[in-house]
Design a protein around this motif. Structure first.
Motif, PDB file in Angstrom:
ATOM      1  N   HIS A 332      45.382  33.101  47.520  1.00 48.73           N
ATOM      2  CA  HIS A 332      44.265  32.175  47.654  1.00 48.73           C
ATOM      3  C   HIS A 332      43.388  32.114  46.447  1.00 48.73           C
ATOM      4  O   HIS A 332      42.422  31.246  46.345  1.00 48.73           O
ATOM      5  N   ASP A 333      43.335  32.968  45.447  1.00 48.74           N
ATOM      6  CA  ASP A 333      42.736  33.201  44.163  1.00 48.74           C
ATOM      7  C   ASP A 333      43.331  33.052  43.103  1.00 48.74           C
ATOM      8  O   ASP A 333      44.126  33.760  42.629  1.00 48.74           O
ATOM      9  N   VAL A 335      42.538  32.658  39.971  1.00 54.88           N
ATOM     10  CA  VAL A 335      42.343  33.237  38.953  1.00 54.88           C
ATOM     11  C   VAL A 335      43.174  34.708  38.743  1.00 54.88           C
ATOM     12  O   VAL A 335      43.829  35.094  37.887  1.00 54.88           O
ATOM     13  N   ALA A 336      43.301  35.211  40.021  1.00 53.17           N
ATOM     14  CA  ALA A 336      43.993  36.553  40.142  1.00 53.17           C
ATOM     15  C   ALA A 336      45.466  36.315  40.038  1.00 53.17           C
ATOM     16  O   ALA A 336      46.189  37.033  39.514  1.00 53.17           O
ATOM     17  N   THR A 337      45.811  34.924  40.832  1.00 47.89           N
ATOM     18  CA  THR A 337      47.231  34.761  40.371  1.00 47.89           C
ATOM     19  C   THR A 337      47.640  34.531  38.995  1.00 47.89           C
ATOM     20  O   THR A 337      48.673  34.902  38.658  1.00 47.89           O
ATOM     21  N   PRO A 351      43.769  28.471  36.028  1.00 48.04           N
ATOM     22  CA  PRO A 351      43.367  27.971  37.560  1.00 48.04           C
ATOM     23  C   PRO A 351      42.660  26.754  37.622  1.00 48.04           C
ATOM     24  O   PRO A 351      41.852  26.507  36.664  1.00 48.04           O
ATOM     25  N   SER A 353      40.326  25.691  39.318  1.00 41.72           N
ATOM     26  CA  SER A 353      38.963  25.769  39.350  1.00 41.72           C
ATOM     27  C   SER A 353      38.089  25.875  38.147  1.00 41.72           C
ATOM     28  O   SER A 353      37.000  25.504  38.254  1.00 41.72           O
ATOM     29  N   GLU A 362      35.903  26.076  45.325  1.00 47.01           N
ATOM     30  CA  GLU A 362      36.413  26.728  46.585  1.00 47.01           C
ATOM     31  C   GLU A 362      37.802  25.775  47.014  1.00 47.01           C
ATOM     32  O   GLU A 362      38.750  26.280  47.365  1.00 47.01           O
ATOM     33  N   ARG A 365      40.616  26.499  44.800  1.00 43.16           N
ATOM     34  CA  ARG A 365      40.872  27.977  44.493  1.00 43.16           C
ATOM     35  C   ARG A 365      42.331  28.498  44.334  1.00 43.16           C
ATOM     36  O   ARG A 365      42.577  29.152  43.435  1.00 43.16           O
ATOM     37  N   SER A 366      42.986  27.957  45.248  1.00 43.61           N
ATOM     38  CA  SER A 366      44.465  28.653  45.122  1.00 43.61           C
ATOM     39  C   SER A 366      45.461  27.752  44.169  1.00 43.61           C
ATOM     40  O   SER A 366      46.535  28.223  43.901  1.00 43.61           O
TER      41      SER A 366
END
Length: 391
Positions: A332-333, A335-337, A351, A353, A362, A365-366
């Motif tokens: 769901h994030d 940036v992390a993905t 991302p 976002s 938000e 976000r995913s």
């Protein structure tokens, strides 16, 4: 600071921070990853276009061109609009050559947006839009376009456009989602602009990169003439993003207003590239359809790979971007993905976002954006690596 704040790059410490694009591109270089984040091709454009530029340099076409662009290119743009869109523009008074589409949009916004004026955009949006509105002193009013079709809700669009609106800025085919605005949305945009006395700026740089249906230009919509500025460029159509040759078509009053600003930005640009782009615009139709077909195949290859890894993928109707959603994988994030993909499979995405205002991030976000503008070899390698990702 005003521009950085508008672009979402100004930290609470008052310092402008690098964009996620810079971070991910640096990671790509550091890790030797395949960069599907930045939207530029890694293949050259048509040989006859490149050769024309080389010949122009050798022939001494290296000084300032006319402020509106060389006559050959302005005529080629007018001919192109007539050939592909059925629109008649006066090459001398209704065409202006710019330093890429970004300058065309910048000059248009600076011409028509004053302090406190509102600019309505469809969100997510090409990241320069927010920065340019901030530079002009305007206020960005985003209308979210949500998955899976990424089209704006007509009622939300109606609510966003008011008498405070100076410009409605649209982009179709759309970056980052690849969505194409349907005719009813284009008609609504023109209707709202007329009702509230706003200008429409239509970014159509991906006009030839469409897959299921032809592009519809804002200029073909009844009531648009005299109120709409159409923007396009050579970059995406001819794989020459570094040449920075763009243009607008509009009525003389609108062109003159944009020129009044543009002449104090770059003044002129790209003298030897202008005759080359004129040659490109006159290429046979097979070139334009062939370019889109190649991209369609790469879109489908990348889509299949991402879906095999468990991402939900939209089916972009145009541009050279697609959106992959990590939510079905519990990711769901975005940036992390994106960082995980670089580390684990050596592929860079961006991302989504990054293409929103912070308060709406938000909702997106995913999501990740990937480009399929790269060569067949690069796209195939990236698809293979992405297909091996495991959440």
């Amino acid at each position: 600071m005003r521009t950085a704040r508008a672009a979402g790059l100004l930290g609470p410490d008052g310092v402008a921070h690098p964009t996620i694009f810079a971070e991910m591109s640096a990671l790509a270089v550091e890790r030797g990853a395949l960069n599907l984040g930045q939207g530029f091709p890694d293949e050259d454009g048509p040989a006859e276009v490149l050769e024309t530029a080389r010949r122009a340099i050798s022939d001494g076409v290296n000084q300032y061109p006319p402020g509106r662009g060389i006559p050959e290119l302005r005529q080629a743009i007018a001919d192109h609009q007539r050939r592909f869109r059925g629109l008649d523009w006066d090459a001398d008074r209704e065409v202006l050559v710019t330093a890429g589409a970004t300058e065309a949009i910048a000059a248009s916004l600076l011409a028509f947006v004053g302090a406190g004026d509102e600019v309505v955009v469809i969100e997510p949006f090409y990241d320069s839009y927010a920065a340019l509105v901030g530079l002009a002193g305007g206020r960005l009013v985003p209308v979210p376009a949500r998955a899976p079709d990424f089209l704006p809700d007509p009622d939300e669009l109606r609510a966003a456009v008011t008498d405070r609106t100076a410009v409605i800025l649209i982009n179709s085919p759309h970056n980052p989602t690849g969505a194409m605005l349907p005719d009813e949305t284009l008609r609504l945009v023109v209707e709202l602009a007329e009702r509230h006395d706003a200008i429409v700026v239509s970014d159509e740089v991906y006009e030839h990169l469409t897959f299921e249906r032809p592009h519809r230009s804002i200029g073909t919509i009844e009531g648009a003439r005299g109120r709409a500025i159409t923007v396009s460029s050579a970059a995406k159509t001819f794989n020459v993003t570094g040449w920075k040759i763009g243009w607008i078509t509009a009525t003389p009053e609108l062109v003159d207003a944009v020129l009044a600003v543009k002449q104090f930005l770059t003044y002129v640009n790209g003298a030897p590239f202008q005759p080359a782009v004129a040659v490109g615009l006159a290429l046979p139709e097979a070139y334009f359809t062939g370019a889109a077909e190649k991209l369609r195949a790469r879109r489908d290859l990348l889509t299949a790979s991402l879906e095999s890894a468990g991402f939900a993928v939209n089916r972009p109707g145009g541009s050279y971007f697609l959106i992959a959603d990590g939510a079905p994988l519990g990711l769901h994030d975005g940036v992390a993905t994106a960082r995980r993909l670089v580390d684990e499979v050596g592929v860079v995405g961006i991302p989504v976002s990054a293409f929103t205002v912070p308060e709406h991030a938000e909702q997106f976000r995913s999501l990740l954006r990937f480009t399929f503008a790269k060569s067949e070899a690069t796209t195939t390698a990236a698809a293979r690596q992405l297909g091996g990702f495991r959440a």
